[in-house]
Design a protein around this motif. Structure first.
Motif, PDB file in Angstrom:
ATOM      1  N   ARG A 215      40.108  43.960  51.893  1.00 57.35           N
ATOM      2  CA  ARG A 215      41.003  45.231  50.999  1.00 57.35           C
ATOM      3  C   ARG A 215      41.352  44.156  50.143  1.00 57.35           C
ATOM      4  N   ALA A 216      42.603  42.909  50.581  1.00 56.61           N
ATOM      5  CA  ALA A 216      43.172  42.213  50.272  1.00 56.61           C
ATOM      6  C   ALA A 216      42.113  41.056  49.665  1.00 56.61           C
ATOM      7  N   ARG A 217      40.693  40.574  50.469  1.00 57.86           N
ATOM      8  CA  ARG A 217      40.342  39.912  49.209  1.00 57.86           C
ATOM      9  C   ARG A 217      40.148  40.257  48.052  1.00 57.86           C
ATOM     10  N   GLN A 218      38.627  42.116  47.973  1.00 55.93           N
ATOM     11  CA  GLN A 218      38.945  42.483  46.674  1.00 55.93           C
ATOM     12  C   GLN A 218      40.033  42.434  46.124  1.00 55.93           C
ATOM     13  N   TYR A 219      41.229  42.833  46.396  1.00 53.75           N
ATOM     14  CA  TYR A 219      42.570  43.552  45.423  1.00 53.75           C
ATOM     15  C   TYR A 219      43.009  41.993  44.336  1.00 53.75           C
ATOM     16  N   ILE A 220      42.499  40.900  44.935  1.00 53.48           N
ATOM     17  CA  ILE A 220      43.098  39.275  45.181  1.00 53.48           C
ATOM     18  C   ILE A 220      42.096  39.295  44.138  1.00 53.48           C
ATOM     19  N   ALA A 221      40.934  39.073  43.893  1.00 54.12           N
ATOM     20  CA  ALA A 221      39.723  38.907  43.073  1.00 54.12           C
ATOM     21  C   ALA A 221      39.792  39.725  41.710  1.00 54.12           C
ATOM     22  N   GLY A 222      40.605  41.045  41.745  1.00 49.90           N
ATOM     23  CA  GLY A 222      40.500  42.114  40.319  1.00 49.90           C
ATOM     24  C   GLY A 222      42.043  41.559  39.910  1.00 49.90           C
ATOM     25  N   HIS A 223      42.651  40.951  40.414  1.00 47.94           N
ATOM     26  CA  HIS A 223      43.717  40.660  40.035  1.00 47.94           C
ATOM     27  C   HIS A 223      44.434  39.237  40.074  1.00 47.94           C
ATOM     28  N   PHE A 224      43.498  37.969  40.562  1.00 47.78           N
ATOM     29  CA  PHE A 224      43.999  36.849  40.044  1.00 47.78           C
ATOM     30  C   PHE A 224      44.691  36.467  39.410  1.00 47.78           C
ATOM     31  N   ALA A 225      44.233  37.086  37.753  1.00 45.93           N
ATOM     32  CA  ALA A 225      44.448  36.422  36.461  1.00 45.93           C
ATOM     33  C   ALA A 225      45.982  36.683  36.032  1.00 45.93           C
ATOM     34  N   ASP A 226      46.323  37.742  36.854  1.00 42.13           N
ATOM     35  CA  ASP A 226      47.570  38.302  36.666  1.00 42.13           C
ATOM     36  C   ASP A 226      48.583  37.314  37.376  1.00 42.13           C
ATOM     37  N   PRO A 227      49.601  36.710  35.831  1.00 42.05           N
ATOM     38  CA  PRO A 227      50.501  36.094  36.649  1.00 42.05           C
ATOM     39  C   PRO A 227      51.184  36.049  37.041  1.00 42.05           C
ATOM     40  N   GLU A 228      51.263  37.737  37.824  1.00 41.82           N
ATOM     41  CA  GLU A 228      52.778  37.630  38.024  1.00 41.82           C
ATOM     42  C   GLU A 228      52.001  38.544  39.506  1.00 41.82           C
ATOM     43  N   LEU A 229      50.943  37.615  39.914  1.00 37.73           N
ATOM     44  CA  LEU A 229      50.379  38.568  41.270  1.00 37.73           C
ATOM     45  C   LEU A 229      51.143  37.381  42.093  1.00 37.73           C
ATOM     46  N   SER A 230      51.664  37.999  43.223  1.00 33.27           N
ATOM     47  CA  SER A 230      52.415  37.712  44.201  1.00 33.27           C
ATOM     48  C   SER A 230      52.029  37.871  45.827  1.00 33.27           C
ATOM     49  N   PRO A 256      48.035  33.792  52.473  1.00 35.12           N
ATOM     50  CA  PRO A 256      48.166  34.591  51.106  1.00 35.12           C
ATOM     51  C   PRO A 256      48.109  33.496  49.041  1.00 35.12           C
ATOM     52  N   PHE A 257      49.249  33.035  49.050  1.00 32.64           N
ATOM     53  CA  PHE A 257      49.595  32.380  48.471  1.00 32.64           C
ATOM     54  C   PHE A 257      47.959  31.196  48.100  1.00 32.64           C
ATOM     55  N   ARG A 258      47.573  30.428  49.344  1.00 37.53           N
ATOM     56  CA  ARG A 258      46.645  30.003  48.982  1.00 37.53           C
ATOM     57  C   ARG A 258      45.311  30.660  48.752  1.00 37.53           C
ATOM     58  N   LEU A 259      44.975  32.337  49.590  1.00 33.60           N
ATOM     59  CA  LEU A 259      43.745  32.965  48.830  1.00 33.60           C
ATOM     60  C   LEU A 259      43.807  33.365  47.149  1.00 33.60           C
ATOM     61  N   ILE A 260      45.350  33.200  46.987  1.00 31.14           N
ATOM     62  CA  ILE A 260      45.581  33.714  45.859  1.00 31.14           C
ATOM     63  C   ILE A 260      44.837  32.410  44.267  1.00 31.14           C
ATOM     64  N   GLN A 261      45.349  31.049  45.133  1.00 30.45           N
ATOM     65  CA  GLN A 261      45.707  30.046  44.247  1.00 30.45           C
ATOM     66  C   GLN A 261      44.395  29.599  44.201  1.00 30.45           C
ATOM     67  N   GLU A 262      43.237  29.717  45.629  1.00 32.70           N
ATOM     68  CA  GLU A 262      41.658  29.456  45.429  1.00 32.70           C
ATOM     69  C   GLU A 262      41.349  30.395  45.039  1.00 32.70           C
ATOM     70  N   GLN A 263      41.188  31.445  44.575  1.00 32.34           N
ATOM     71  CA  GLN A 263      40.593  32.292  43.639  1.00 32.34           C
ATOM     72  C   GLN A 263      40.131  31.833  41.799  1.00 32.34           C
ATOM     73  N   ARG A 264      42.128  31.509  42.006  1.00 36.23           N
ATOM     74  CA  ARG A 264      42.316  30.955  40.274  1.00 36.23           C
ATOM     75  C   ARG A 264      41.466  29.903  40.090  1.00 36.23           C
ATOM     76  N   LEU A 265      41.454  28.497  41.036  1.00 40.11           N
ATOM     77  CA  LEU A 265      41.049  27.578  40.930  1.00 40.11           C
ATOM     78  C   LEU A 265      39.626  27.574  40.864  1.00 40.11           C
ATOM     79  N   GLN A 266      38.765  28.341  41.657  1.00 38.77           N
ATOM     80  CA  GLN A 266      37.154  28.706  41.520  1.00 38.77           C
ATOM     81  C   GLN A 266      37.307  29.138  40.365  1.00 38.77           C
ATOM     82  N   ARG A 267      37.311  30.525  39.531  1.00 39.16           N
ATOM     83  CA  ARG A 267      36.937  30.706  38.023  1.00 39.16           C
ATOM     84  C   ARG A 267      37.842  29.135  37.227  1.00 39.16           C
ATOM     85  N   ALA A 268      38.708  28.823  37.380  1.00 41.39           N
ATOM     86  CA  ALA A 268      38.608  27.732  36.540  1.00 41.39           C
ATOM     87  C   ALA A 268      37.623  26.606  36.719  1.00 41.39           C
TER      88      ALA A 268
END
Length: 347
Positions: A215-230, A256-268
């Motif tokens: 659930r955590a991975r799916q939620y982050i994958a669906g919301h990482f582009a939100d700059p307010e996601l923390s 959690p921080f690295r999980l969010i940032q990794e999604q953002r960097l992979q997409r970038a």
């Protein structure tokens, strides 16, 4: 049965009172507050279509505010949930202590049995679903503290539902009778998938750890582009404590921080090597994947891939994009272009 009404059919001095009466009939009873500068004339129109027990409506209106106060609720009890999706302009839906600020494509849910306020500061267009409580709760279990929660419509399941609702509003009247019920169920199931997953008891950690991790991975994958996601926002959405989320990630060798940032960097990295985005500014890509600061993005990207985003883009042929998940250091050719000590894994 289709319902249409417009204030253009009545004289200016009666338009606001007509609007109040018509939207109360079409949705639920509201108090209507027009801007103080408007002394006469009010332009608004509604088109509504019912199917499978659900009503889908399009509302185009001048700026105003509607309120479901405790007095109005006692006077006109209704047991519906309503979904508001912004098409043009912005709206703020307030319920409890939460404000969902909707921009085009975004949506939220509110409960007609509880006080709420919807404010539109400018002329707007929105799509609305009115769903009886029994039907809503059968398909979309939602905790009371999750109404008026923003669901972004530019990525993830939120984007799918946003597109679906727009199409539904345009074509609901043309649905063959033999598919109406199935389309209704599909609509509710897609809405359920897009809504925040919260436990009504707040004890989301009662689920097995593997399920929570998924659930955590799916939620982050669906919301990482939100700059307010923390990390705190992720924990809140999952209905767990921040400490529990940290322990969950720690067991998987991350945070959690690295999980969010990794999604953002992979997409970038994917966007930087995508020929369709060859002309897109790197800063725009950084902001588009959720970073708030271009310098922070450059540092994080270099830490993750060994070289900066500009060199990463230049080193990849548009005709042969590299796997963005692969470490740049894994390539012998690229490794020679990186000074020793500069490439290091994230975290």
């Amino acid at each position: 049965m289709k319902l249409r009404f417009s204030t253009a059919t009545v004289e200016d001095r009666s338009q606001l009172s007509y609007w109040r009466e018509m939207i109360s009939d079409a949705f639920v009873q509201y108090e209507v507050e027009a801007p103080s500068y408007r002394t006469a004339g009010f332009r608004g129109e509604v088109t509504a279509e019912g199917f499978a027990g659900i009503q889908v409506s399009t509302v185009v209106s001048d700026p105003h505010t509607v309120v479901r106060s405790p007095l109005v609720i006692r006077r006109s009890p209704r047991d519906d949930f309503l979904v508001n999706l912004a098409v043009h302009g912005s709206l703020t839906v307030t319920q409890g202590e939460r404000d969902a600020v909707l921009r085009p494509g975004d949506f939220t849910v509110y409960d007609s049995a509880r006080p709420c306020r919807i404010t539109a500061p400018d002329r707007f267009e929105l799509l609305a679903l009115k769903i009886p409580r029994a039907l809503f709760t059968a398909h979309c279990p939602l905790a009371p503290d999750a109404t008026a929660t923003l669901v972004r419509g530019d990525h993830g399941v939120g984007a799918l539902f946003s597109l679906h609702l727009r199409s539904l509003a345009a074509h609901a009247a043309d649905l063959p009778s033999d598919v109406v019920q199935q389309v209704g169920v599909n609509t509710l199931e897609m809405l359920a998938a897009a809504l925040p997953k919260r436990s009504s008891s707040g004890n989301g950690s009662a689920l097995p750890r593997p399920a929570q991790w998924l659930r955590a991975r799916q939620y982050i994958a669906g919301h990482f582009a939100d700059p307010e996601l923390s990390p705190a926002a992720v924990a809140d959405a999952l209905g767990v404590s921040l400490r529990y989320l940290q322990l969950l990630c720690q067991r998987e060798g991350t945070s959690p921080f690295r999980l969010i940032q990794e999604q953002r960097l992979q997409r970038a990295a994917q966007l930087l090597t995508d020929p369709r985005h060859a002309g897109r500014a790197i800063t725009d890509i950084a902001f588009g994947v959720g970073f708030k600061d271009a310098s922070h993005f450059t540092r994080a990207f270099k830490n993750r891939y060994g070289i900066g985003p500009r060199d990463y883009r230049g080193g990849h042929s548009p005709n042969h994009p590299r796997d963005p998940h692969q470490e740049v250091g894994d390539s012998t050719e690229t490794a020679r272009s990186v000074r020793p000590g500069k490439a290091k894994p994230m975290g």
